[in-house]
Design a protein around this motif. Structure first.
Motif, PDB file in Angstrom:
ATOM      1  N   ARG A   1      -6.745   6.759   7.550  1.00  0.00           N
ATOM      2  CA  ARG A   1      -5.719   6.195   6.668  1.00  0.00           C
ATOM      3  C   ARG A   1      -4.360   6.191   7.358  1.00  0.00           C
ATOM      4  O   ARG A   1      -3.590   5.237   7.216  1.00  0.00           O
ATOM      5  CB  ARG A   1      -5.653   6.992   5.369  1.00  0.00           C
TER       6      ARG A   1
ATOM      7  N   LEU B   1       0.889   5.345   0.632  1.00  0.00           N
ATOM      8  CA  LEU B   1       0.137   6.457   1.196  1.00  0.00           C
ATOM      9  C   LEU B   1       0.903   7.749   0.899  1.00  0.00           C
ATOM     10  O   LEU B   1       2.003   7.955   1.416  1.00  0.00           O
ATOM     11  CB  LEU B   1      -0.037   6.278   2.701  1.00  0.00           C
TER      12      LEU B   1
ATOM     13  N   ILE C   1      -1.399   2.707   8.919  1.00  0.00           N
ATOM     14  CA  ILE C   1       0.007   2.558   8.512  1.00  0.00           C
ATOM     15  C   ILE C   1       0.623   1.361   9.232  1.00  0.00           C
ATOM     16  O   ILE C   1       0.498   1.224  10.450  1.00  0.00           O
ATOM     17  CB  ILE C   1       0.812   3.835   8.836  1.00  0.00           C
TER      18      ILE C   1
ATOM     19  N   ALA D   1       7.458   1.660   9.154  1.00  0.00           N
ATOM     20  CA  ALA D   1       7.026   1.643   7.752  1.00  0.00           C
ATOM     21  C   ALA D   1       8.097   2.321   6.902  1.00  0.00           C
ATOM     22  O   ALA D   1       8.739   3.274   7.344  1.00  0.00           O
ATOM     23  CB  ALA D   1       5.693   2.365   7.598  1.00  0.00           C
TER      24      ALA D   1
ATOM     25  N   ARG E   1       0.858  -1.185   0.000  1.00  0.00           N
ATOM     26  CA  ARG E   1       0.000   0.000   0.000  1.00  0.00           C
ATOM     27  C   ARG E   1       0.887   1.225   0.000  1.00  0.00           C
ATOM     28  O   ARG E   1       1.899   1.273   0.700  1.00  0.00           O
ATOM     29  CB  ARG E   1      -0.890  -0.018   1.243  1.00  0.00           C
TER      30      ARG E   1
ATOM     31  N   THR F   1       3.281  -0.617   4.453  1.00  0.00           N
ATOM     32  CA  THR F   1       2.817   0.635   3.843  1.00  0.00           C
ATOM     33  C   THR F   1       4.003   1.549   3.553  1.00  0.00           C
ATOM     34  O   THR F   1       4.817   1.815   4.440  1.00  0.00           O
ATOM     35  CB  THR F   1       1.842   1.375   4.780  1.00  0.00           C
TER      36      THR F   1
END
Length: 295
Positions: free
Chosen positions: A195, A157, A199, A229, A155, A203
């Motif tokens: 959102r 972000l 994390i 992350a 993912r 991510t």
């Protein structure tokens, strides 16, 4: 700095064992006020310009006041801005002599426009120079690391607020065309905060910043660091707090004669990153793009 007819007192940073003005500023960066940090960031990243600008010009480029520039010079131990500028010129000349930068005597291509440029041509020329400077300063290893991080993340972000919100949204669009899971954080809304709350180690958090970073972007990078992350910063100041919190850092130049920063190099860099991911498996990603457009 006090001068005599025979000698010139060594600059404060040299007296403290630092070889360059830039190194001295970076070593003391955390001591400065917020407005002084804006000046410090600009000096470190644009030493060639600072060496020949007036205090008023430097203040305008750093989005602060000329009095702040003078106070910053004094905080470093100089009597005023002229002494700081002298030190900047000396460092720049040493870099030219060592071949780290191109000097004024180096061969250069014919300018884009005539000397009597209008405002439109001046802005275009600045954008051209920004892209060229960004390309010259980019590290291939950092770019490869960024592309690897994007391609391998479960993912992505992308965090960017205010003027950076557009670029965060556009970069998300580029990644979604490759069928990558991408989301954005562009405001402190409940949805955006949720959102951030998701994390994890899988991510990739990307922080976009121009000038002084928005507290939300800084918060996102700190949270990503706390949760282990991977992080990537795309910034126009190498001393940006967002860059200091990131594992991978990419710099872009945003100089502009206009009343806003130039984001041409940022846009070019984001598109190049997306193309780098695409080029890893052109046939596979071409099919994904075709399928995405048919959704």
């Amino acid at each position: 700095m006090k001068r005599t007819s025979a000698t010139i007192t060594a600059p404060p940073h040299e007296a403290r064992g630092h070889q360059t003005l830039s190194a001295y500023i970076q070593a003391r960066f955390d001591e400065f006020s917020r407005s002084q940090k804006d000046v410090a960031q600009y000096i470190v990243d644009h030493l060639d310009e600072v060496a020949f600008q007036t205090a008023e010009e430097l203040a305008r480029r750093a989005n602060t006041s000329s009095s702040t520039v003078v106070r910053f010079s004094q905080a470093l131990g100089f009597e005023g801005f002229p002494e700081l500028q002298h030190s900047a010129r000396e460092e720049y000349r040493r870099k030219v002599a060592s071949g780290q930068v191109s000097g004024a005597g180096a061969a250069s291509p014919e300018p884009l426009f005539s000397l009597d440029q209008n405002e439109f041509e001046t802005a275009i020329a600045a954008d051209y120079n920004n892209v060229e400077e960004t390309a010259r300063r980019v590290s291939r290893s950092d770019v490869e690391a960024a592309i690897n991080a994007i391609a391998s993340a479960d993912r992505v972000l992308v965090c960017g607020t205010d003027q950076m919100a557009f670029f965060a949204s556009y970069f998300r669009h580029l990644l979604m065309l490759l069928d990558l899971r991408a989301e954005i954080v562009a405001s402190p809304s409940q949805e955006a905060l949720s959102r951030l709350g998701r994390i994890d180690e899988r991510t990739l958090v990307i922080g976009l910043s121009a000038g002084r970073p928005h507290p939300l972007v800084v918060r996102a990078m700190k949270l990503a660091r706390h949760r282990k992350a991977p992080t990537l910063a795309v910034v126009d100041a190498t001393l940006s707090e967002v860059a200091k919190l990131a594992q991978i850092k990419l710099y872009y130049s945003s100089n502009s004669p206009a009343y806003v920063r130039s984001h041409t190099a940022l846009l070019s860099q984001l598109q190049a990153l997306a193309y780098g991911v695409y080029a890893r498996d052109t046939e596979q990603y071409a099919d994904r793009i075709k399928a995405f457009r048919l959704k």
